[in-house]
Design a protein around this motif. Sequence first.
Motif, PDB file in Angstrom:
ATOM      1  N   ASP A 135      -8.206  43.487 -55.116  1.00  0.00           N
ATOM      2  CA  ASP A 135      -7.346  43.890 -56.235  1.00  0.00           C
ATOM      3  C   ASP A 135      -6.601  45.184 -55.921  1.00  0.00           C
ATOM      4  O   ASP A 135      -5.428  45.343 -56.289  1.00  0.00           O
ATOM      5  CB  ASP A 135      -8.173  44.066 -57.510  1.00  0.00           C
ATOM      6  N   LYS A 177      -3.721  44.426 -53.603  1.00  0.00           N
ATOM      7  CA  LYS A 177      -2.659  43.750 -54.368  1.00  0.00           C
ATOM      8  C   LYS A 177      -1.903  44.754 -55.240  1.00  0.00           C
ATOM      9  O   LYS A 177      -0.665  44.736 -55.321  1.00  0.00           O
ATOM     10  CB  LYS A 177      -3.270  42.646 -55.228  1.00  0.00           C
ATOM     11  N   LYS A 178      -2.625  45.639 -55.891  1.00  0.00           N
ATOM     12  CA  LYS A 178      -2.017  46.627 -56.773  1.00  0.00           C
ATOM     13  C   LYS A 178      -1.093  47.571 -56.013  1.00  0.00           C
ATOM     14  O   LYS A 178      -0.080  48.045 -56.543  1.00  0.00           O
ATOM     15  CB  LYS A 178      -3.120  47.443 -57.467  1.00  0.00           C
TER      16      LYS A 178
END
Length: 287
Positions: free
Chosen positions: A252, A255-256
Amino acid sequence: ASFGFTMSFMMSCLILCALMLFPAQSRAEEVIRIRHYHLQPRHDFALKLLELVLSKNGTPYQIIAVKSNEVLTEGRVEKMVMDGELDMLFISTSATRERTMIPIKEHIYRGLLGLRLLLIKHKNNEKFKQIKNLQDLKPYVAGHNVHWSDFGVFKANGLKVVSTTSYDALFEMLKHERFDYFSRGVNEVWSELAQHSDQLVIADNVMLFYPHPVYFFVGKHRPELAALVEKGLKIAMQDGSYKALFLSYYADTIKKANLNSRTMIYLNNPAVPAGTAPIDTSWWLTP
């Protein structure tokens, strides 16, 4: 009398056998104790990896966080490992560290710690949007901890640096404009931003990357521990459990960071010893 003698003899034999057997059993069940001084939330992944690695050996273990009344610098913790006061630490490699401690040469963060986003003041975001290459970055001043082994990266690449020995002080120094940016590992920066979002942001469209191998280092007084860590780490790499743990922590985050929208500025790292194996970033960082 003969019966009594026989019973006494048999009891003695049983006791002798027990005495011979129990020490072996207690050795087999002996708990491996590992003392460390990694107390900040940014260390959670490596500590969880250490648990995973030790679990692969089937030997009972206890990981002990040693507390101190004072905040210890990275250099002080390193010396405590060398002196046998602590058993291990995880830290970026250098030729000196590989001589003075036992390195387990598997890249703990798979190069992730070398991918850096820049914490800056809100008001400077527009200026940092104009940065496209190393020359554009050079007018700005970085903040860094003088004890961190990647400190030399900035000077080696012609970048200006203001230093201190305190991790926490760096955020306050940035807020008070003692320097312009604080480069943080993409795995570290989001939790740090959450604590300082009143005045700081992550620069929008730029990132730095330099080779930054981080290993488990074990004190030379614990060679048996080094062997266990190395064995368990190789198993975790091969059976997929390392990758699963890595992605559970960082998928995550990666991705962020929206890496494909950022300009990468590559820096050389002179602290990496000659002959260090290249870091395979292929399954998390698009070339």
